[in-house]
Design an enzyme around this catalytic site. Structure first.
Site, mmCIF file in Angstrom:
data_model
loop_
_atom_site.group_PDB
_atom_site.id
_atom_site.type_symbol
_atom_site.label_atom_id
_atom_site.label_comp_id
_atom_site.label_asym_id
_atom_site.label_seq_id
_atom_site.Cartn_x
_atom_site.Cartn_y
_atom_site.Cartn_z
ATOM 1 C CE LYS A 27 3.953 11.191 -4.674
ATOM 2 N NZ LYS A 27 3.926 10.128 -5.233
ATOM 3 C CG ASP B 195 1.440 9.173 -7.839
ATOM 4 O OD1 ASP B 195 2.300 9.501 -8.943
ATOM 5 O OD2 ASP B 195 1.734 9.757 -6.909
HETATM 6 P P1 NAP Z 1 4.658 5.059 1.561
HETATM 7 O O1 NAP Z 1 3.489 5.781 1.714
HETATM 8 O O2 NAP Z 1 5.594 5.458 2.577
HETATM 9 O O3 NAP Z 1 4.468 3.584 2.032
HETATM 10 C C1 NAP Z 1 5.444 2.466 1.972
HETATM 11 C C2 NAP Z 1 4.576 1.181 1.876
HETATM 12 O O4 NAP Z 1 5.624 0.091 1.826
HETATM 13 C C3 NAP Z 1 3.775 0.745 2.935
HETATM 14 O O5 NAP Z 1 2.905 -0.134 2.321
HETATM 15 C C4 NAP Z 1 4.866 -0.008 3.774
HETATM 16 O O6 NAP Z 1 4.158 -1.080 4.726
HETATM 17 C C5 NAP Z 1 5.487 -0.765 2.922
HETATM 18 N N1 NAP Z 1 6.882 -1.029 3.132
HETATM 19 C C6 NAP Z 1 8.012 -0.358 3.473
HETATM 20 N N2 NAP Z 1 8.985 -1.287 3.966
HETATM 21 C C7 NAP Z 1 8.529 -2.353 4.087
HETATM 22 C C8 NAP Z 1 9.117 -3.673 4.278
HETATM 23 N N3 NAP Z 1 10.654 -3.543 4.748
HETATM 24 N N4 NAP Z 1 8.436 -4.876 4.379
HETATM 25 C C9 NAP Z 1 7.117 -4.655 3.767
HETATM 26 N N5 NAP Z 1 6.561 -3.519 3.652
HETATM 27 C C10 NAP Z 1 7.451 -2.285 3.581
HETATM 28 O O7 NAP Z 1 5.322 5.144 0.323
HETATM 29 P P2 NAP Z 1 4.588 5.300 -1.053
HETATM 30 O O8 NAP Z 1 4.817 6.609 -1.736
HETATM 31 O O9 NAP Z 1 3.401 4.443 -1.351
HETATM 32 O O10 NAP Z 1 5.646 4.393 -2.211
HETATM 33 C C11 NAP Z 1 5.904 3.073 -2.156
HETATM 34 C C12 NAP Z 1 6.585 2.663 -3.499
HETATM 35 O O11 NAP Z 1 6.182 2.927 -4.674
HETATM 36 C C13 NAP Z 1 8.079 3.399 -3.490
HETATM 37 O O12 NAP Z 1 8.896 2.082 -3.401
HETATM 38 C C14 NAP Z 1 8.050 4.274 -4.397
HETATM 39 O O13 NAP Z 1 9.340 4.440 -4.883
HETATM 40 C C15 NAP Z 1 7.208 3.870 -5.494
HETATM 41 N N6 NAP Z 1 6.539 4.569 -6.457
HETATM 42 C C16 NAP Z 1 6.610 4.589 -7.700
HETATM 43 C C17 NAP Z 1 6.027 5.553 -8.579
HETATM 44 C C18 NAP Z 1 6.348 5.464 -9.878
HETATM 45 O O14 NAP Z 1 5.909 6.416 -10.618
HETATM 46 N N7 NAP Z 1 6.558 4.281 -10.448
HETATM 47 C C19 NAP Z 1 5.390 6.701 -7.856
HETATM 48 C C20 NAP Z 1 5.145 6.809 -6.413
HETATM 49 C C21 NAP Z 1 5.926 5.971 -5.699
HETATM 50 P P3 NAP Z 1 3.769 -0.452 6.106
HETATM 51 O O15 NAP Z 1 2.415 0.332 5.934
HETATM 52 O O16 NAP Z 1 3.535 -1.600 7.068
HETATM 53 O O17 NAP Z 1 4.740 0.348 6.767
#
Ligand code: NAP
Length: 486
Positions: free
Chosen positions: A278, A314
């Site tokens: 992204k 999003d």
């Molecule tokens: P990302 O950019 O990789 O960010 C991941 C986030 O999760 C960061 O804040 C990270 O914290 C945190 N994290 C990961 N593992 C963790 C753990 N074990 N303990 C605490 N914090 C943790 O991913 P993203 O694209 O933002 O996606 C985040 C979530 O949104 C995912 O579950 C994804 O499936 C969901 N999502 C949903 C939609 C929808 O349409 N519903 C769309 C997009 C994404 P750190 O910064 O500390 O690493």
């Protein structure tokens, strides 16, 4: 044309599978005589309900034929006499084609990689003057698939070019867009005769692959991995319902540097972008709209007059999902002045923070990595708080989880302490697999109004649909999308 490969243990079973292939929408079937011990071709072909290709693939070409070459040719001749419409012969075995009454397909297989000199090989195969040539190579990258796609047509014979393996799915579906003759399908994974074959049912019912041609508007989702995407199920169902000549496919993209070539090669009119591209795609685009630029992430690319324009839906999907929760919980969808706790400072956290702040909410941001939380909060004018201190947030109206916690391998976890949960609150989890996370389960138990991640997914896809096509998704389709996404 869709050709289903027949993998049978007996001649009777092969004849039965030919009938099944016809009934399920295949146009041609390929009988792999090398996989049937003592094949009786007259029995297999006697009442064939559709055109049949017969091949006896030798071991040196990835097949199971271990007999000698003379008996192989005898068998293929018998197939010709028995009414086989096509005989598939391996290019490596022939300097000139033997005298066979059926049309000949000259084939080339490489189960390891895409060799460098393939275009020259294809031309040499055409010099044998077959009816068609078939090239099937294992693709190990997006670039491999694009190289293979460009060989789909040539000056001589008709061509079927197949990219084997998980990277090759878009070419298996969009062969018609590239002018290819046919694609090879399986009934199911177990009966597949090559890695990455798409099922006959998906090609016929989901993608209507045999109808994809120059006029078809094609859309796709790029990401790595992208196998788990529910996009094809949602979008193709909507296209069928609307009666449009459109298709939506998964395009595994390992390196954003291949993005533009992939869009051009498969004639993609619009692209959904998912993890992990992204942010990285931004520099590959001609233009990014102001909102996506502010968020720093693109999940939607539209091709307009040859220019690639990036947007972000999003934030819209998340904000609308939260608003719906507020309408149910507070009788008004406004989030202005509402106290929000946002957990997560990754790409989705950024998009959601943008949405909440632009709608007038008061947001406290927390994240495992404190620096990320603090930087993000500062950038958007929110308040940061360390994750360890999250229990000190007083009476939040809205709690949002935008982290990966709640999905595998963290399904059993929640970052939201139970003490923060209560009635008169909206709790939204961006995670959508599983449909019900521990956070949402505990929030519901505490009496909060819950908003599942699949609602965001569906609403961001609906906003994308409008950007891609200029039209709204039919309202009744949205309900179906939600069922399919769950
Ligand atoms: P990302 O950019 O990789 O960010 C991941 C986030 O999760 C960061 O804040 C990270 O914290 C945190 N994290 C990961 N593992 C963790 C753990 N074990 N303990 C605490 N914090 C943790 O991913 P993203 O694209 O933002 O996606 C985040 C979530 O949104 C995912 O579950 C994804 O499936 C969901 N999502 C949903 C939609 C929808 O349409 N519903 C769309 C997009 C994404 P750190 O910064 O500390 O690493």
């Amino acid at each position: 044309m869709i050709c289903v490969s027949i993998k049978a243990r007996t001649s009777e079973e092969a004849a039965g599978l030919l009938r099944r292939a016809k009934a399920e929408g295949a146009h041609v079937a390929e009988v792999r005589a090398d996989l049937i011990p003592r094949p009786d071709l007259s029995k297999i072909l006697a009442d064939k309900p559709l055109p049949v290709i017969v091949t006896a693939r030798p071991k040196w070409e990835g097949g199971d034929w271990s007999g000698d070459e003379t008996s192989r040719i005898l068998l293929l001749n018998e197939a010709g006499r028995g009414g086989a419409d096509y005989i598939d012969l391996e290019y490596k075995a022939y300097k000139e084609l033997p005298d066979i009454s059926s049309k000949v397909i000259v084939s080339y297989h490489d189960f390891g990689h895409v060799p460098a000199n393939l275009a020259a090989t294809a031309r040499k195969m055409e010099l044998l003057k077959p009816h068609a040539i078939k090239i099937a190579c294992r693709a190990n990258s997006t670039r491999d698939v694009l190289e293979l796609a460009k060989l789909s047509t040539g000056p001589g014979a008709l061509r079927s070019v197949i990219a084997m393996g998980e990277w090759g799915e878009p070419l298996r579906i969009l062969y018609g867009k590239r002018g290819g003759l046919m694609t090879y399908a399986c009934f199911d994974e177990e009966s597949a005769t090559a890695p990455g074959q798409v099922s006959l049912r998906d090609l016929v019912e989901l993608y209507a692959a045999d109808r994809i041609d120059d006029d078809t508007r094609v859309y796709g989702v790029v990401g790595n991995p992208v196998r788990q995407s529910r996009g094809p199920a949602l979008w193709n169902r909507a296209f069928r319902r609307l009666g449009w000549n459109s298709a939506y496919v998964r395009v595994p993209l390992d390196d954003p540097s291949s993005l533009r070539d992939a869009i051009q090669t498969f004639d993609l009119s619009g692209v959904s972008v998912t993890v992990p591209h992204k942010q990285a795609v931004i520099e590959r685009l001609d233009e990014v709209d102001a909102t996506a630029d502010r968020i720093g992430a693109v999940n939607t690319i539209v091709r307009r007059d040859g220019r690639l324009v990036g947007s972000n839906t999003d934030w819209l999907g998340a904000l609308q999902a939260i608003r719906e929760g507020c309408e149910r919980a507070f009788g008004s969808e406004s989030v202005a002045g509402k106290k929000c706790l946002l957990i997560g400072a990754g790409g989705t956290g950024r998009a959601i923070l943008y949405g909440l702040m632009s709608a007038g909410a008061e947001v406290v941001v927390t994240n495992r990595d404190w620096d990320r939380a603090s930087d993000l909060a500062q950038e958007f004018g929110a308040k940061p708080i360390p994750l360890e201190a999250v229990e000190q947030v007083v009476d939040p109206d809205i709690i949002v989880n935008a982290t990966r916690v709640g999905m595998a391998p963290h399904e059993a976890e929640s970052l939201v302490p139970r003490s923060l949960l209560g009635a008169g609150q909206v709790c939204f989890d961006a995670v959508y697999t599983p449909a019900e996370t521990r956070f949402l389960r505990e929030a519901a138990e505490a009496g909060a109004e819950i908003v599942p991640g699949r609602r965001m997914f569906v609403l961001q896809a609906a906003a994308q649909f409008k950007l891609f096509t200029g039209e709204d998704v039919p309202a009744e389709m949205l309900d179906e999308w939600e069922r399919l996404a769950g």
